[in-house]
Structures are given as C-alpha cells and as structure tokens.
Design a protein around this motif. Structure first.
Motif, PDB file in Angstrom:
ATOM      1  N   TYR A 186       0.859  -1.197   0.107  1.00  7.12           N
ATOM      2  CA  TYR A 186      -0.068  -0.064  -0.056  1.00  7.12           C
ATOM      3  C   TYR A 186       0.830   1.145  -0.107  1.00  7.12           C
ATOM      4  O   TYR A 186       0.452   2.305  -0.676  1.00  7.12           O
ATOM      5  N   GLY A 201       2.399   2.192  -3.261  1.00  6.30           N
ATOM      6  CA  GLY A 201       1.547   2.817  -3.998  1.00  6.30           C
ATOM      7  C   GLY A 201       0.358   1.892  -4.856  1.00  6.30           C
ATOM      8  O   GLY A 201      -0.009   2.133  -6.189  1.00  6.30           O
ATOM      9  N   ASN A 204      -2.565  -0.146  -6.350  1.00  3.59           N
ATOM     10  CA  ASN A 204      -4.124   0.224  -6.372  1.00  3.59           C
ATOM     11  C   ASN A 204      -4.719  -1.343  -5.874  1.00  3.59           C
ATOM     12  O   ASN A 204      -3.904  -2.119  -5.814  1.00  3.59           O
ATOM     13  N   TRP A 205      -6.067  -1.179  -6.173  1.00  2.00           N
ATOM     14  CA  TRP A 205      -6.901  -2.452  -5.504  1.00  2.00           C
ATOM     15  C   TRP A 205      -6.417  -3.632  -6.502  1.00  2.00           C
ATOM     16  O   TRP A 205      -6.228  -4.678  -5.992  1.00  2.00           O
ATOM     17  N   GLN A 236      -3.833  -4.089  -8.387  1.00  5.84           N
ATOM     18  CA  GLN A 236      -2.466  -4.536  -8.398  1.00  5.84           C
ATOM     19  C   GLN A 236      -2.281  -5.369  -7.167  1.00  5.84           C
ATOM     20  O   GLN A 236      -1.675  -6.458  -6.989  1.00  5.84           O
ATOM     21  N   SER A 285     -11.591   2.806  -2.787  1.00  3.73           N
ATOM     22  CA  SER A 285     -10.446   3.432  -2.430  1.00  3.73           C
ATOM     23  C   SER A 285      -9.496   2.505  -1.578  1.00  3.73           C
ATOM     24  O   SER A 285      -9.886   1.711  -0.948  1.00  3.73           O
ATOM     25  N   VAL A 286      -8.244   2.662  -1.556  1.00  2.00           N
ATOM     26  CA  VAL A 286      -7.212   1.679  -0.821  1.00  2.00           C
ATOM     27  C   VAL A 286      -7.264   2.031   0.511  1.00  2.00           C
ATOM     28  O   VAL A 286      -7.389   0.895   1.224  1.00  2.00           O
TER      29      VAL A 286
END
Lengths: 308, 293
Positions: free
Chosen positions: A205, A208, A210-211, A213, B2-3
């Motif tokens: 996380y 960087g 994303n969901w 990846q 969102s992460v």
C-alpha cells in the motif's frame, strides 16, 4: 518442537495409539484390503462369499474395454470441470470483494456454513423438488420470465423437463453442487486472505499499489497454496460425491449424471456384480490416492507453519 | 474503490477517511452482495420448511403458493404412522457413540503423534491422511461382504465402527494442530513434578484441548447424523437411521413431498442448531485443512 517424552519409555506412544490404530485397521484398512481382494473374484449378491469364484485379472481386463466405466469417468470429469471452475471463480471473487471486516459478519458466516451442515440426502430432495417439472419453482420462474419477455423464450425460459433430459439433468446436478459447495470455497479463501500478514499489505500500500495490483500481484500469489489445496479438496470430493446425486437423479436419464462413484454403487447393488464393482473401486481409489498425495505435499500437519 | 478504506487494518485505521461517500457506497454494495448470497443459500431451505407445512393441494399447485394455511398433517403422519421415534433413537445413538469413540481414540493418537518420538511416526501420520479420503461407494461393497461374514446382527454397531473409522483421520489431523498450539512447557513442568504420560494427557492436555475437541465433535456428529449410503446397506427396518427412513417416502408412484419435507425439516434441526451455536468452530474445522496461520 521438543519431544519431551523420549525413547526411554518406548511402549507409551503405542499404548496411546492403540485404540485409534485398532479402529482404523478394522474399520478402514480391512474393508479396503477386502475390496481389493474381491476384485479378483466373481461374486454375485445373495450367494455366500465362500462360493465366490476366483477369476484372476478378468475383471480388470473387462474394465479396460467397459464403455460404461469410460462414460461415467467422462461424466465425472466434465462435472468436476464445470463445478470446480464455477465454484472457484465465484468463491474467490466473492472472498476478494467481501474481505473487509463488517458488522453482522457472524450472521452471514453462519448462513454460509448451512449448506455444508445439511444432510446430502436433504440437499438432493430439496433440489429434486425445485427442479420438478410440474410443481418446481425453477420451471415456474423460467416460464414467468419467458412470458414477461417473450424474446427470452428461445433461450430456454420456458417449462423444461429438468431431470428427464440428459443435458438438463447434467446442468441440474451442477447447479445443486454449486449451491452446496461455493460457500465452502468462499469460507476457505476468505480465511486464507485474512491470514495474509498485514505488514505485506501495508508495504504494498505504501508503495502505491492500487486495488487491482494489490489483488493480482500481492494477495492472490500469497494465497496460492490455499487456492491449490481448495482445488484439490474439491477435486477429491467430486470423485467421492454420491449421495446428493443418488437422490436427485440416481445417475439418469441414461448415464448422463452417473458419476464414477455412483456407477460403482449401481454395479454392486443394482446389477449385483460385487466383484466387478470392486475392480472399478480400485481404479477410483487409485485416482483419489494420487490427488490426496498432492494435498499431503502441500499441507502436512507435521511440517512447521512457515511456508506462506 | 479507495485503497485506504479497503485495507483499514488496525495499524491503518488512523488514516483519515477522506472519501467518506465512496466508502459508504462500497459498504452498501458489500451488504447487497452478502444479502443476495444469503437469499440464494436460504431459499431452498425455506422451500423445504414451508412445503412441510403445506397440504398436498398447495404442494402440487401449478403456481407456487407463498401464503397458505399451515397444516401439521405431514408431521402428524410421520410421527405417528412410521416408527419415527425408533429411527430418531437409532440416529442419536449412532452419532453419540461414534463421536465419543472418535474423540477418545483421536485425542490419544494425536497426543502421541504430536508429542512423542517413535519409529514410524511420520509414516503413520501420512497414512492417516491418505485414508481419510476413501469414498463411501468404495467402502460399501467390502463392508456389505464383511458384515455378512462377521454375522453381527445389529447394524448400528457397524455404523458406529465405520463412522468412527471414517472420522478418526480428520479428528487426529485436527487435534495435532490444536496440541501443537499448547505450550509444551506446561507438560514439561508436570513431568518434572513427577507426572506420567497418562496424567499429563488426562490432567493437563485434555482440559486445555476442549476447543479442539468441540470442533472435532461437530464434524464427527455431522457425518454420523447425515450419512446415508453405509446406513442404507447395514441397517434393516428396526435399526435404520433418519436419512434412510427419509428416502422411503420416494416410491415408484412418486415422491410424497409433504411428508418427505417434514422428515427433512426435522432432520435438519440438530445441524442447524449446531451451526448457529458454533459457526466459528465449524469454520475453524473447515479451514484447518487448507489454511495455516
């Protein structure tokens, strides 16, 4: 792991093992050895076992050219392909989507466990009723939808003889199996995801990701052994499945839903050729043995818990 | 999505929830998916229960009847005209005895395998794992033959033996995992104080092992209560268990849906209660086979 009870008192471990070993030998090993032994005999039901005739490898020769065995093996593989494909895809997708901790998780968890606790006999009965051509819900709603949107009628949205048509019966046992086992896949994959160390996710996380990846490059690779074991467990179960289909279709129409284990059962107790059925059993045990070895390689309780 | 909302772990919880609205939408979607899954799972079970309270006319109606006058006729029939009480006793006895035997023999064996060193230990553990996958269809034939040969009248004895044998590998496997989580120092301390292996097992380990035994007993009970094929082969009209008795309502003339659904509903009650009481333990048992950690 320290073994605090050492070799000096050599008898102690065996005393502790004795009850389990005795039950396993009498209840599993002796029957299995006898199944193998019976495969060399011709024995019909109703005659004493002592009158069974030794025929050597004749049953195995017959097995090689038996179209019925080949057909049921084909049904089993096709059935396994579809149910495992759909259950794994559905189970993994849902687990990835629903991984987050939420309120009410306990209630949903309870609901998802239900199909696994209900008796296979009951599962078979319920779905036999749902697929019933005259009063089943499946047909009723197909027809309702077909009447509302006539365009869909050509795609089968009308009354169907679910359990009396070869292809539809095959579809029926797949639908039933998906209902029963997708929650199992979902629960295991979810547990696997939740066991992924938080630090790994956090560092991805921070880097960087994303969901997408995160899912594709971090989570799925991290749980690949869990996915593989789940797949193997389902595969073994496909070869063991018997009771639901016994009730739902009893293998029919024709042999369109006759899985290998049901074929063995019917050869033994319907055609009453117990010796020959034992020879087919040897084949089935061989398949399951190989698959179980696979599970053992990936999941040995004696191994330390390190390989995640 | 969102992460930061997706990975809200305890360590990340401090992150500011800037995207509150998107977060809420994903939560709604989340519950919606769960709700649809639940309906799909519960619907067939609801159909069984509601059908069991319907009259034959409502059951065979060409349109599904959602609102109906419930009738107890199906239950009255199965409870009075058949020997339901006898089948229930058979099922309960078989399940109780095989569960008790599995727990006793299984925990002792797991203790030996997890904590003791002896020749053949690895081989024994692995053989146990391999034979846990034997299909009922394969066992049915030799069991049918052996039972005739052994000449034991009461098929329920056979069911207890075979259910115990079928469940033992899983129980041993599961309990090894539980025993390995118990700090070995507890047992070492007891040994230093002069306790023997049996005292260590019964006084120290057995009480600590209760959660593991609970999980093992749920799975043993489930098999014994639900199993059909071996029960069909081994039992007669006096010794048959509930799953076998249920299938008798499938006749050549058709299926007596009202009565069979009433049987099914009654048969589902114990596993249902068990699921609501111990869903967490059941999931622990299911995942023990696949997830480490």
């Amino acid at each position: 792991m320290a073994k605090f009870l050492n070799n000096r008192r050599n008898l102690v471990p065996f005393i502790f093992l004795l009850p389990a070993v005795f039950i396993l030998v009498v209840g599993l090993v002796v029957p299995l050895v006898n199944a193998f032994r019976l495969s060399f005999y011709e024995w019909s039901m109703g005659t004493p076992l002592a009158s069974a005739r030794y025929i050597g490898l004749a049953s195995y020769e017959r097995l090689l050219g038996d179209a019925g065995v080949g057909e049921s093996l084909g049904v089993t593989l096709r059935f396994g392909f579809w149910v495992i494909l759909i259950e794994m895809a559905l189970g993994i997708t849902l687990a990835l989507l629903l991984e987050r901790q939420i309120r009410g998780a306990a209630l949903f968890r309870t609901i998802f466990v239900l199909p696994l606790m209900v008796s296979p006999v009951v599962v078979g009965l319920i779905w036999r009723y749902l697929f019933d051509a005259r009063s089943g819900l499946v047909n009723f709603y197909l027809e309702e939808i077909g009447e509302a949107i006539p365009f869909l009628q050509q795609f089968g949205f009308t009354t169907q003889l679910w359990l009396a048509d070869r292809n539809l019966a095959f579809t029926s046992i797949i639908v039933t199996d998906i209902w029963q086992w997708t929650p199992f896949v979902f629960i295991i994959i979810l547990a696997g995801l939740q066991a992924v160390p938080r630090e790994v996710l956090e560092s991805a996380y921070i880097d960087g990701a994303n969901w997408l990846q995160m899912t594709w490059f971090v989570k799925l690779p991290m749980i690949r052994s869990v996915i593989l074991i789940t797949l193997l467990l389902r595969l073994v179960d496909v070869f063991r499945a018997l009771e639901v289909i016994y009730i739902l279709t009893f293998g029919g129409p024709g042999r369109s839903t006759e899985l290998l284990s049901l074929h063995i059962y019917k050869t033994a107790f319907t055609s009453q050729q117990l010796g020959y059925a034992s020879a087919i059993s040897t084949l089935l045990i061989g398949i399951i043995f190989v698959l179980s070895l696979g599970i053992l390689v990936f999941n040995n309780p004696l191994k330390e818990r390190a390989d995640f | 999505m969102s992460v930061s909302s997706e990975y809200a772990s305890p360590t990340l919880a401090a992150a500011p929830r800037a995207e509150g609205i998107r977060l809420r939408w994903s939560v709604v979607l989340h519950y919606l998916v769960l709700l649809i899954m639940s309906v799909v799972i519960l619907m067939p079970l609801y159909v069984m229960v509601s059908t069991s309270f319907k009259t034959q006319i409502d059951i065979t109606a060409s349109e599904p009847v959602w609102i109906f006058q419930p009738t107890m006729a199906n239950y009255e029939d199965i409870l009075t005209r058949q020997r339901f009480d006898r089948f229930l006793v058979n099922s309960v006895l078989t399940a109780l005895f095989s569960t008790a035997a599995t727990l006793a023999a299984g925990s002792m064996a797991a203790f030996a395998i997890a904590r003791m060193q002896f020749p053949g230990r690895g081989l024994l553990a692995q053989t146990t794992l391999l034979i846990r996958m034997v299909p009922a269809a394969v066992l049915a034939i030799p069991i049918f033959a052996l039972w005739l040969e052994w000449g034991i009248e009461d098929g329920r004895v056979g069911l207890v033996l075979f259910y115990t044998a079928l469940n033992l590998p899983f129980a041993i496997w599961l309990l090894i995992g539980f025993i390995k989580q118990v700090p070995v120092e507890l047992e070492e301390a007891a040994i230093v104080d002069g306790a023997g292996a049996f005292q260590v097992f019964f006084r120290i380990l057995f009480p600590i092992l209760r959660p593991g035994l609970a999980v093992a007993s749920i799975f043993t009970f489930r098999i014994a209560w639900n199993e059909f094929i071996l029960a069909l082969i081994l039992t007669n009209r006096m010794t048959r268990t509930l799953p076998v008795a249920t299938t008798l309502y499938i006749t050549d003339q058709g299926v007596e849906w009202g009565r069979i659904m009433a049987m099914g509903t009654l048969m589902v009650v114990p596993p249902l209660l068990l699921t609501f009481v111990a869903a967490r333990q059941i999931i622990a048992g299911l995942t023990a086979g696949a997830v480490k950690g």
